[in-house]
Design an enzyme around this catalytic site. Structure first.
Site, PDB file in Angstrom:
ATOM      1  CG  HIS A   1      -1.987  -2.327  -7.166  1.00  0.00           C
ATOM      2  ND1 HIS A   1      -0.739  -2.088  -6.676  1.00  0.00           N
ATOM      3  CD2 HIS A   1      -2.068  -3.656  -7.358  1.00  0.00           C
ATOM      4  CE1 HIS A   1      -0.076  -3.223  -6.577  1.00  0.00           C
ATOM      5  NE2 HIS A   1      -0.865  -4.193  -6.983  1.00  0.00           N
TER       6      HIS A   1
ATOM      7  CG  ASP B   1      -1.846  -1.196   1.259  1.00  0.00           C
ATOM      8  OD1 ASP B   1      -2.338  -1.577   0.195  1.00  0.00           O
ATOM      9  OD2 ASP B   1      -2.024  -1.760   2.347  1.00  0.00           O
TER      10      ASP B   1
HETATM   11  P1  GDP Z   1      -0.308  -0.036  -3.771  1.00  0.00           P
HETATM   12  O1  GDP Z   1      -0.862  -1.340  -3.312  1.00  0.00           O
HETATM   13  O2  GDP Z   1       1.138   0.140  -3.440  1.00  0.00           O
HETATM   14  O3  GDP Z   1      -0.612   0.242  -5.206  1.00  0.00           O
HETATM   15  O4  GDP Z   1      -1.020   1.095  -2.911  1.00  0.00           O
HETATM   16  P2  GDP Z   1      -2.595   1.309  -2.672  1.00  0.00           P
HETATM   17  O5  GDP Z   1      -3.235   1.712  -3.922  1.00  0.00           O
HETATM   18  O6  GDP Z   1      -3.170   0.190  -1.912  1.00  0.00           O
HETATM   19  O7  GDP Z   1      -2.539   2.492  -1.595  1.00  0.00           O
HETATM   20  C1  GDP Z   1      -2.172   3.721  -1.881  1.00  0.00           C
HETATM   21  C2  GDP Z   1      -3.317   4.650  -1.535  1.00  0.00           C
HETATM   22  O8  GDP Z   1      -2.786   5.937  -1.435  1.00  0.00           O
HETATM   23  C3  GDP Z   1      -4.368   4.742  -2.618  1.00  0.00           C
HETATM   24  O9  GDP Z   1      -5.601   5.054  -2.043  1.00  0.00           O
HETATM   25  C4  GDP Z   1      -3.875   5.871  -3.495  1.00  0.00           C
HETATM   26  O10 GDP Z   1      -4.888   6.527  -4.216  1.00  0.00           O
HETATM   27  C5  GDP Z   1      -3.285   6.775  -2.471  1.00  0.00           C
HETATM   28  N1  GDP Z   1      -2.127   7.556  -2.879  1.00  0.00           N
HETATM   29  C6  GDP Z   1      -1.067   7.197  -3.669  1.00  0.00           C
HETATM   30  N2  GDP Z   1      -0.159   8.196  -3.714  1.00  0.00           N
HETATM   31  C7  GDP Z   1      -0.657   9.186  -2.929  1.00  0.00           C
HETATM   32  C8  GDP Z   1      -0.180  10.474  -2.537  1.00  0.00           C
HETATM   33  O11 GDP Z   1       0.907  10.908  -2.899  1.00  0.00           O
HETATM   34  N3  GDP Z   1      -0.986  11.196  -1.710  1.00  0.00           N
HETATM   35  C9  GDP Z   1      -2.180  10.750  -1.245  1.00  0.00           C
HETATM   36  N4  GDP Z   1      -2.890  11.511  -0.440  1.00  0.00           N
HETATM   37  N5  GDP Z   1      -2.644   9.535  -1.576  1.00  0.00           N
HETATM   38  C10 GDP Z   1      -1.907   8.776  -2.403  1.00  0.00           C
END
Ligand code: GDP
Length: 425
Positions: free
Chosen positions: A40, A12
Protein backbone atom coordinates in the site's frame (compact mmCIF):
# COMPACT_ATOMS: atom_id res chain seq x y z
CA UNK A 1 -18.51 1.92 14.56
CA UNK A 2 -16.68 -0.42 12.25
CA UNK A 3 -15.96 0.59 8.68
CA UNK A 4 -14.29 -1.66 6.14
CA UNK A 5 -12.09 -0.27 3.37
CA UNK A 6 -11.83 -2.83 0.62
CA UNK A 7 -11.08 -3.07 -3.10
CA UNK A 8 -13.59 -3.70 -5.90
CA UNK A 9 -11.04 -4.66 -8.51
CA UNK A 10 -7.74 -6.56 -8.71
CA UNK A 11 -5.99 -4.60 -5.96
CA UNK A 12 -3.94 -1.37 -6.07
CA UNK A 13 -7.11 0.72 -6.08
CA UNK A 14 -5.62 3.14 -3.54
CA UNK A 15 -6.97 1.60 -0.33
CA UNK A 16 -3.80 2.65 1.50
CA UNK A 17 -4.36 6.30 0.74
CA UNK A 18 -8.03 6.18 1.73
CA UNK A 19 -7.22 4.29 4.94
CA UNK A 20 -4.43 6.70 5.88
CA UNK A 21 -6.84 9.57 5.28
CA UNK A 22 -9.75 8.07 7.25
CA UNK A 23 -7.42 6.93 10.04
CA UNK A 24 -7.14 10.56 11.11
CA UNK A 25 -10.65 10.31 12.55
CA UNK A 26 -10.32 6.70 13.74
CA UNK A 27 -9.06 4.92 16.84
CA UNK A 28 -8.14 1.47 15.60
CA UNK A 29 -7.04 0.17 12.19
CA UNK A 30 -6.92 -3.56 11.51
CA UNK A 31 -5.39 -5.74 8.83
CA UNK A 32 -7.57 -8.85 8.64
CA UNK A 33 -6.21 -10.97 5.77
CA UNK A 34 -3.27 -11.43 3.44
CA UNK A 35 0.31 -10.82 4.37
CA UNK A 36 3.26 -8.83 3.13
CA UNK A 37 2.56 -9.86 -0.46
CA UNK A 38 0.91 -6.65 -1.62
CA UNK A 39 1.91 -3.10 -0.92
CA UNK A 40 0.00 0.00 0.00
CA UNK A 41 1.57 3.25 -1.07
CA UNK A 42 1.01 6.19 1.23
CA UNK A 43 2.16 9.75 0.85
CA UNK A 44 1.86 11.98 3.90
CA UNK A 45 3.78 14.51 5.97
CA UNK A 46 6.55 11.99 6.75
CA UNK A 47 7.21 11.16 3.09
CA UNK A 48 6.32 8.32 0.76
CA UNK A 49 5.95 4.82 2.18
CA UNK A 50 5.17 1.38 0.81
CA UNK A 51 3.60 -0.57 3.65
CA UNK A 52 3.20 -4.30 3.25
CA UNK A 53 2.13 -5.72 6.58
CA UNK A 54 1.23 -2.84 8.87
CA UNK A 55 -2.16 -1.19 8.53
CA UNK A 56 -2.12 2.20 6.83
CA UNK A 57 -3.06 3.92 10.11
CA UNK A 58 0.40 3.66 11.66
CA UNK A 59 1.30 7.26 10.94
CA UNK A 60 -0.83 8.76 13.69
CA UNK A 61 -0.06 8.76 17.38
CA UNK A 62 -3.67 8.45 18.45
CA UNK A 63 -4.31 5.16 16.60
CA UNK A 64 -3.80 1.54 17.52
CA UNK A 65 -2.78 -0.73 14.65
CA UNK A 66 -3.82 -4.36 14.79
CA UNK A 67 -2.55 -7.38 12.91
CA UNK A 68 -5.64 -9.57 13.05
CA UNK A 69 -5.84 -13.34 13.34
CA UNK A 70 -6.60 -13.66 9.61
CA UNK A 71 -3.22 -12.26 8.53
CA UNK A 72 -0.21 -14.26 7.32
CA UNK A 73 2.24 -12.93 9.88
CA UNK A 74 5.85 -12.66 8.79
CA UNK A 75 7.43 -11.75 12.12
CA UNK A 76 10.91 -10.57 11.02
CA UNK A 77 9.20 -8.54 8.30
CA UNK A 78 6.87 -6.92 10.84
CA UNK A 79 9.76 -5.93 13.09
CA UNK A 80 11.71 -4.58 10.14
CA UNK A 81 8.72 -2.59 8.89
CA UNK A 82 8.24 -0.99 12.31
CA UNK A 83 11.96 -0.15 12.51
CA UNK A 84 12.02 1.35 9.04
CA UNK A 85 9.17 3.71 9.95
CA UNK A 86 10.89 4.84 13.14
CA UNK A 87 14.14 5.37 11.24
CA UNK A 88 12.32 7.75 8.92
CA UNK A 89 10.98 9.86 11.75
CA UNK A 90 7.52 8.34 12.25
CA UNK A 91 6.72 8.15 15.99
CA UNK A 92 6.73 4.50 17.14
CA UNK A 93 3.21 3.27 16.41
CA UNK A 94 1.10 1.35 18.91
CA UNK A 95 0.79 -2.14 17.48
CA UNK A 96 -1.06 -5.23 18.66
CA UNK A 97 -0.70 -8.68 17.12
CA UNK A 98 -3.43 -11.25 17.54
CA UNK A 99 -2.42 -14.26 19.62
CA UNK A 100 -4.42 -16.30 17.10
CA UNK A 101 -2.57 -15.04 14.02
CA UNK A 102 -0.52 -17.69 12.29
CA UNK A 103 3.12 -17.38 11.41
CA UNK A 104 4.49 -17.23 7.93
CA UNK A 105 7.61 -19.42 7.95
CA UNK A 106 10.71 -19.14 5.74
CA UNK A 107 9.79 -22.52 4.24
CA UNK A 108 6.50 -21.05 3.00
CA UNK A 109 8.53 -18.61 0.93
CA UNK A 110 10.71 -21.47 -0.34
CA UNK A 111 7.72 -23.60 -1.30
CA UNK A 112 6.11 -20.66 -3.06
CA UNK A 113 9.31 -20.02 -5.04
CA UNK A 114 9.88 -23.70 -5.88
CA UNK A 115 6.29 -24.18 -7.03
CA UNK A 116 6.33 -21.10 -9.26
CA UNK A 117 9.57 -22.38 -10.81
CA UNK A 118 8.08 -25.85 -11.29
CA UNK A 119 4.99 -24.42 -13.00
CA UNK A 120 7.22 -22.20 -15.11
CA UNK A 121 5.11 -20.70 -17.93
CA UNK A 122 1.91 -21.83 -16.22
CA UNK A 123 2.64 -20.12 -12.91
CA UNK A 124 0.15 -17.96 -11.01
CA UNK A 125 2.41 -14.93 -11.00
CA UNK A 126 2.86 -15.22 -7.25
CA UNK A 127 4.83 -12.54 -5.42
CA UNK A 128 6.69 -15.48 -3.82
CA UNK A 129 5.94 -14.19 -0.34
CA UNK A 130 4.78 -17.64 0.80
CA UNK A 131 1.09 -16.76 0.98
CA UNK A 132 -0.41 -19.80 -0.78
CA UNK A 133 1.71 -22.36 1.15
CA UNK A 134 0.96 -20.45 4.37
CA UNK A 135 -2.83 -20.61 3.99
CA UNK A 136 -2.64 -24.21 2.74
CA UNK A 137 -0.86 -25.15 5.97
CA UNK A 138 -3.29 -23.14 8.09
CA UNK A 139 -6.28 -25.04 6.75
CA UNK A 140 -4.37 -28.33 6.76
CA UNK A 141 -3.90 -27.61 10.49
CA UNK A 142 -0.12 -27.67 10.39
CA UNK A 143 0.42 -23.93 10.82
CA UNK A 144 1.99 -22.30 13.86
CA UNK A 145 -0.26 -19.95 15.79
CA UNK A 146 1.34 -17.05 17.69
CA UNK A 147 -0.02 -18.43 20.99
CA UNK A 148 1.85 -21.68 20.35
CA UNK A 149 5.21 -19.89 20.46
CA UNK A 150 4.86 -19.91 24.23
CA UNK A 151 4.60 -23.70 24.47
CA UNK A 152 7.99 -25.21 23.72
CA UNK A 153 6.89 -28.82 23.94
CA UNK A 154 4.15 -28.28 21.40
CA UNK A 155 6.53 -26.41 19.10
CA UNK A 156 9.02 -29.25 19.17
CA UNK A 157 6.45 -31.92 18.42
CA UNK A 158 4.89 -29.90 15.60
CA UNK A 159 8.20 -28.87 14.06
CA UNK A 160 9.18 -32.52 13.68
CA UNK A 161 5.76 -33.45 12.31
CA UNK A 162 5.78 -30.61 9.77
CA UNK A 163 9.33 -31.35 8.60
CA UNK A 164 8.52 -35.01 8.03
CA UNK A 165 5.78 -33.99 5.63
CA UNK A 166 7.56 -31.10 3.94
CA UNK A 167 10.78 -33.06 3.43
CA UNK A 168 9.06 -35.70 1.31
CA UNK A 169 8.00 -32.99 -1.11
CA UNK A 170 11.34 -31.18 -0.97
CA UNK A 171 13.23 -34.37 -1.74
CA UNK A 172 10.99 -35.99 -4.34
CA UNK A 173 9.16 -33.16 -6.05
CA UNK A 174 11.47 -30.16 -5.88
CA UNK A 175 14.84 -31.87 -5.34
CA UNK A 176 15.86 -29.21 -2.85
CA UNK A 177 17.67 -29.20 0.52
CA UNK A 178 15.65 -30.66 3.40
CA UNK A 179 14.36 -28.80 6.46
CA UNK A 180 15.98 -29.37 9.83
CA UNK A 181 13.40 -29.39 12.64
CA UNK A 182 15.95 -28.12 15.17
CA UNK A 183 16.54 -25.07 12.95
CA UNK A 184 12.80 -24.51 12.71
CA UNK A 185 12.48 -24.61 16.50
CA UNK A 186 15.33 -22.12 16.89
CA UNK A 187 13.67 -19.85 14.35
CA UNK A 188 10.33 -20.04 16.14
CA UNK A 189 11.92 -19.19 19.49
CA UNK A 190 13.58 -16.13 17.99
CA UNK A 191 10.18 -15.13 16.59
CA UNK A 192 8.67 -15.49 20.05
CA UNK A 193 11.13 -12.94 21.44
CA UNK A 194 10.48 -10.55 18.56
CA UNK A 195 6.69 -10.63 18.71
CA UNK A 196 6.11 -10.96 22.46
CA UNK A 197 5.78 -7.21 23.15
CA UNK A 198 2.88 -6.96 20.70
CA UNK A 199 0.89 -10.11 21.42
CA UNK A 200 -2.67 -9.55 22.57
CA UNK A 201 -6.08 -11.20 22.60
CA UNK A 202 -7.14 -8.71 19.95
CA UNK A 203 -10.66 -10.07 19.63
CA UNK A 204 -11.28 -9.35 23.33
CA UNK A 205 -9.63 -5.95 22.91
CA UNK A 206 -11.95 -5.14 20.01
CA UNK A 207 -14.98 -6.37 21.91
CA UNK A 208 -14.28 -3.73 24.56
CA UNK A 209 -13.43 -1.09 21.95
CA UNK A 210 -16.74 -1.65 20.15
CA UNK A 211 -18.59 -1.36 23.49
CA UNK A 212 -16.82 1.95 24.13
CA UNK A 213 -17.92 3.25 20.72
CA UNK A 214 -14.43 3.47 19.27
CA UNK A 215 -14.03 4.16 15.56
CA UNK A 216 -12.55 1.12 13.89
CA UNK A 217 -11.29 0.59 10.35
CA UNK A 218 -10.77 -2.75 8.66
CA UNK A 219 -8.20 -2.45 5.89
CA UNK A 220 -8.47 -4.97 3.08
CA UNK A 221 -5.66 -6.07 0.84
CA UNK A 222 -6.13 -6.69 -2.91
CA UNK A 223 -9.71 -6.63 -4.22
CA UNK A 224 -12.92 -8.57 -4.92
CA UNK A 225 -11.61 -10.19 -8.09
CA UNK A 226 -8.72 -11.78 -6.19
CA UNK A 227 -11.01 -13.42 -3.65
CA UNK A 228 -10.57 -17.22 -3.62
CA UNK A 229 -14.36 -17.82 -3.72
CA UNK A 230 -15.73 -14.94 -5.72
CA UNK A 231 -12.73 -13.89 -7.79
CA UNK A 232 -11.04 -15.16 -10.94
CA UNK A 233 -10.12 -18.55 -9.48
CA UNK A 234 -7.44 -19.91 -9.64
CA UNK A 235 -5.69 -16.61 -10.42
CA UNK A 236 -6.62 -15.34 -6.99
CA UNK A 237 -4.96 -14.79 -3.66
CA UNK A 238 -5.25 -17.33 -0.86
CA UNK A 239 -7.29 -15.43 1.71
CA UNK A 240 -10.63 -13.72 1.35
CA UNK A 241 -10.40 -10.10 0.26
CA UNK A 242 -14.01 -9.35 1.15
CA UNK A 243 -15.37 -7.10 3.87
CA UNK A 244 -17.38 -10.04 5.20
CA UNK A 245 -14.13 -11.79 6.02
CA UNK A 246 -13.15 -8.75 8.06
CA UNK A 247 -15.39 -10.07 10.81
CA UNK A 248 -13.53 -13.38 10.87
CA UNK A 249 -10.04 -12.05 10.28
CA UNK A 250 -10.41 -9.49 13.06
CA UNK A 251 -12.62 -11.51 15.42
CA UNK A 252 -15.63 -9.19 15.58
CA UNK A 253 -19.36 -9.76 14.97
CA UNK A 254 -20.32 -9.34 11.28
CA UNK A 255 -23.21 -7.03 12.17
CA UNK A 256 -20.78 -4.49 13.64
CA UNK A 257 -19.47 -3.65 10.16
CA UNK A 258 -21.77 -0.74 9.41
CA UNK A 259 -20.03 0.84 6.47
CA UNK A 260 -18.30 -0.84 3.56
CA UNK A 261 -16.26 1.71 1.67
CA UNK A 262 -15.23 0.06 -1.55
CA UNK A 263 -12.31 1.62 -3.36
CA UNK A 264 -12.75 1.73 -7.12
CA UNK A 265 -10.08 2.83 -9.53
CA UNK A 266 -10.96 5.14 -12.44
CA UNK A 267 -9.26 2.72 -14.86
CA UNK A 268 -8.10 -0.87 -14.48
CA UNK A 269 -4.78 -2.31 -13.40
CA UNK A 270 -3.73 -5.78 -12.38
CA UNK A 271 -0.60 -7.63 -11.38
CA UNK A 272 -0.05 -11.29 -12.10
CA UNK A 273 -1.77 -13.62 -14.52
CA UNK A 274 -5.48 -14.07 -15.19
CA UNK A 275 -8.24 -12.91 -17.52
CA UNK A 276 -8.40 -9.13 -17.82
CA UNK A 277 -11.11 -8.24 -20.30
CA UNK A 278 -10.54 -4.50 -20.69
CA UNK A 279 -6.75 -4.79 -20.85
CA UNK A 280 -4.90 -2.61 -23.33
CA UNK A 281 -1.48 -3.11 -24.90
CA UNK A 282 1.31 -1.36 -26.76
CA UNK A 283 1.79 2.40 -26.77
CA UNK A 284 -1.72 3.06 -25.51
CA UNK A 285 -0.98 0.90 -22.45
CA UNK A 286 2.50 2.34 -21.92
CA UNK A 287 1.10 5.83 -21.80
CA UNK A 288 -1.55 4.95 -19.20
CA UNK A 289 0.96 2.87 -17.21
CA UNK A 290 3.51 5.66 -17.08
CA UNK A 291 0.97 8.30 -16.13
CA UNK A 292 -0.87 6.00 -13.72
CA UNK A 293 -0.91 5.84 -9.91
CA UNK A 294 1.82 7.96 -8.45
CA UNK A 295 4.86 7.72 -10.69
CA UNK A 296 3.58 4.88 -12.86
CA UNK A 297 1.85 1.54 -12.46
CA UNK A 298 4.62 -0.65 -11.10
CA UNK A 299 4.02 -3.16 -8.30
CA UNK A 300 4.81 -1.85 -4.79
CA UNK A 301 6.17 -5.28 -3.79
CA UNK A 302 7.83 -6.56 -6.94
CA UNK A 303 8.40 -3.47 -9.09
CA UNK A 304 6.76 -5.42 -11.94
CA UNK A 305 4.93 -3.31 -14.53
CA UNK A 306 1.21 -3.61 -13.85
CA UNK A 307 -1.15 -4.64 -16.62
CA UNK A 308 -3.50 -1.76 -17.39
CA UNK A 309 -6.83 -1.27 -19.11
CA UNK A 310 -9.95 0.82 -19.31
CA UNK A 311 -12.52 1.02 -16.55
CA UNK A 312 -14.47 -2.24 -16.44
CA UNK A 313 -18.03 -1.59 -15.32
CA UNK A 314 -18.98 -5.29 -15.48
CA UNK A 315 -16.16 -6.38 -13.16
CA UNK A 316 -16.53 -3.38 -10.88
CA UNK A 317 -20.31 -3.63 -10.45
CA UNK A 318 -19.79 -7.27 -9.49
CA UNK A 319 -16.82 -6.35 -7.30
CA UNK A 320 -18.90 -3.77 -5.44
CA UNK A 321 -21.87 -6.11 -5.05
CA UNK A 322 -19.81 -8.95 -3.63
CA UNK A 323 -18.22 -6.57 -1.12
CA UNK A 324 -21.63 -5.36 0.06
CA UNK A 325 -20.65 -1.78 -0.79
CA UNK A 326 -22.39 1.03 1.07
CA UNK A 327 -20.25 3.74 -0.52
CA UNK A 328 -17.48 4.07 -3.08
CA UNK A 329 -14.20 5.96 -3.03
CA UNK A 330 -13.36 6.60 -6.69
CA UNK A 331 -9.58 6.98 -7.09
CA UNK A 332 -6.80 8.06 -9.46
CA UNK A 333 -9.24 10.00 -11.58
CA UNK A 334 -6.64 12.73 -12.16
CA UNK A 335 -4.61 10.31 -14.28
CA UNK A 336 -7.23 10.27 -17.06
CA UNK A 337 -6.96 14.00 -17.73
CA UNK A 338 -4.79 13.47 -20.84
CA UNK A 339 -7.37 11.58 -22.91
CA UNK A 340 -9.58 13.06 -25.63
CA UNK A 341 -12.00 10.20 -25.23
CA UNK A 342 -12.19 7.69 -22.41
CA UNK A 343 -13.25 4.16 -23.29
CA UNK A 344 -15.28 2.28 -20.65
CA UNK A 345 -16.08 -1.42 -20.77
CA UNK A 346 -19.86 -1.76 -20.28
CA UNK A 347 -20.42 -5.36 -21.36
CA UNK A 348 -18.71 -8.64 -22.17
CA UNK A 349 -19.24 -10.43 -25.41
CA UNK A 350 -19.00 -14.16 -24.82
CA UNK A 351 -19.67 -16.58 -27.70
CA UNK A 352 -21.49 -13.87 -29.60
CA UNK A 353 -23.73 -12.87 -26.68
CA UNK A 354 -23.39 -9.67 -24.71
CA UNK A 355 -23.72 -9.84 -20.94
CA UNK A 356 -23.46 -7.42 -18.03
CA UNK A 357 -22.94 -10.25 -15.55
CA UNK A 358 -19.44 -11.15 -14.42
CA UNK A 359 -18.95 -14.82 -15.36
CA UNK A 360 -16.90 -17.68 -13.93
CA UNK A 361 -13.34 -18.01 -15.13
CA UNK A 362 -13.65 -20.26 -18.21
CA UNK A 363 -16.23 -17.90 -19.73
CA UNK A 364 -14.30 -14.85 -18.62
CA UNK A 365 -11.30 -16.09 -20.60
CA UNK A 366 -13.44 -15.87 -23.74
CA UNK A 367 -14.96 -12.46 -23.03
CA UNK A 368 -14.32 -9.52 -25.33
CA UNK A 369 -14.94 -6.00 -24.06
CA UNK A 370 -17.92 -4.00 -25.28
CA UNK A 371 -16.69 -0.43 -25.10
CA UNK A 372 -18.43 2.88 -25.00
CA UNK A 373 -16.57 6.18 -25.18
CA UNK A 374 -17.00 9.22 -22.98
CA UNK A 375 -15.54 12.64 -23.79
CA UNK A 376 -12.40 13.51 -21.83
CA UNK A 377 -11.89 16.73 -19.84
CA UNK A 378 -8.36 17.45 -21.06
CA UNK A 379 -7.02 19.20 -17.98
CA UNK A 380 -5.37 18.59 -14.65
CA UNK A 381 -7.97 18.17 -11.87
CA UNK A 382 -5.48 17.90 -9.01
CA UNK A 383 -5.96 20.51 -6.35
CA UNK A 384 -9.73 20.76 -6.86
CA UNK A 385 -11.57 20.30 -3.56
CA UNK A 386 -15.22 20.81 -4.50
CA UNK A 387 -17.25 18.48 -6.66
CA UNK A 388 -18.88 21.36 -8.48
CA UNK A 389 -15.46 22.71 -9.49
CA UNK A 390 -14.63 19.61 -11.51
CA UNK A 391 -14.93 20.00 -15.29
CA UNK A 392 -18.35 18.97 -16.58
CA UNK A 393 -17.04 16.00 -18.58
CA UNK A 394 -15.22 14.77 -15.51
CA UNK A 395 -18.42 14.90 -13.46
CA UNK A 396 -20.20 13.13 -16.31
CA UNK A 397 -17.60 10.36 -16.20
CA UNK A 398 -18.07 9.94 -12.45
CA UNK A 399 -21.84 9.94 -12.73
CA UNK A 400 -21.75 7.47 -15.62
CA UNK A 401 -19.58 5.10 -13.58
CA UNK A 402 -21.80 5.54 -10.53
CA UNK A 403 -24.85 4.51 -12.50
CA UNK A 404 -23.05 1.55 -14.04
CA UNK A 405 -21.72 0.17 -10.76
CA UNK A 406 -24.99 0.76 -8.90
CA UNK A 407 -23.26 2.11 -5.80
CA UNK A 408 -22.94 5.71 -4.58
CA UNK A 409 -19.59 7.44 -5.11
CA UNK A 410 -19.13 9.48 -1.94
CA UNK A 411 -15.46 10.38 -2.38
CA UNK A 412 -13.36 11.20 -5.40
CA UNK A 413 -9.58 10.98 -5.07
CA UNK A 414 -7.72 13.29 -7.44
CA UNK A 415 -4.13 12.82 -6.36
CA UNK A 416 -1.99 10.55 -4.20
CA UNK A 417 -1.73 12.87 -1.18
CA UNK A 418 -3.85 12.82 1.98
CA UNK A 419 -5.66 16.00 1.03
CA UNK A 420 -6.32 15.13 -2.59
CA UNK A 421 -9.93 14.25 -1.96
CA UNK A 422 -13.35 15.56 -2.91
CA UNK A 423 -16.19 14.67 -0.54
CA UNK A 424 -19.53 14.53 -2.29
CA UNK A 425 -21.72 14.49 0.78
P1 GDP B 1 -3.66 -0.23 -2.47
O1 GDP B 1 -2.94 -1.54 -2.54
O2 GDP B 1 -5.12 -0.34 -2.80
O3 GDP B 1 -3.40 0.50 -1.20
O4 GDP B 1 -3.09 0.66 -3.65
P2 GDP B 1 -1.55 0.99 -4.00
O5 GDP B 1 -0.98 1.82 -2.94
O6 GDP B 1 -0.84 -0.23 -4.40
O7 GDP B 1 -1.75 1.77 -5.38
C1 GDP B 1 -2.27 2.98 -5.46
C2 GDP B 1 -1.25 3.89 -6.10
O8 GDP B 1 -1.93 5.01 -6.57
C3 GDP B 1 -0.22 4.43 -5.13
O9 GDP B 1 0.96 4.70 -5.81
C4 GDP B 1 -0.86 5.70 -4.62
O10 GDP B 1 0.06 6.66 -4.16
C5 GDP B 1 -1.55 6.18 -5.85
N1 GDP B 1 -2.80 6.90 -5.66
C6 GDP B 1 -3.81 6.67 -4.77
N2 GDP B 1 -4.84 7.52 -4.99
C7 GDP B 1 -4.46 8.27 -6.06
C8 GDP B 1 -5.10 9.32 -6.80
O11 GDP B 1 -6.23 9.70 -6.55
N3 GDP B 1 -4.38 9.85 -7.83
C9 GDP B 1 -3.14 9.43 -8.18
N4 GDP B 1 -2.52 9.99 -9.20
N5 GDP B 1 -2.53 8.44 -7.51
C10 GDP B 1 -3.17 7.88 -6.47
Amino acid sequence: MVRAIVGANWGDEGKGKITDMLAKESDIIIRFQGGSNAGHTIINDYGKFALHLLPSGVFYQHTTSIIGNGVALNIPYLVQEIESLVERGVPKPRILVSDRAQILMPYHVLFDTYEEARLAGKSFGSTKSGIAPFYSDKYAKIGFQVSELFDQELLREKAYRVCELKNVILEHLYHKPLLDPEEIIKELLSYRDMVEPYVCDTSAYLHEAIKEGKKILLEGQLGSLKDPDHGIYPMVTSSSTLAAYGAIGAGIPPYEIKDITTVVKAYSSAVGAGAFVSEIFGDEADELRNRGGDGGEYGATTGRPRRVGWFDAVATRYGCRIQGTTEVAFTVLDVLGYLDEIPVCVGYEIDGQVTREFPTTAKLEKAKPVLTRLPGWKCDIRGIRKYGDLPENCRKYIEFVEKEIEAPISMVSNGPGRDDIIMRK
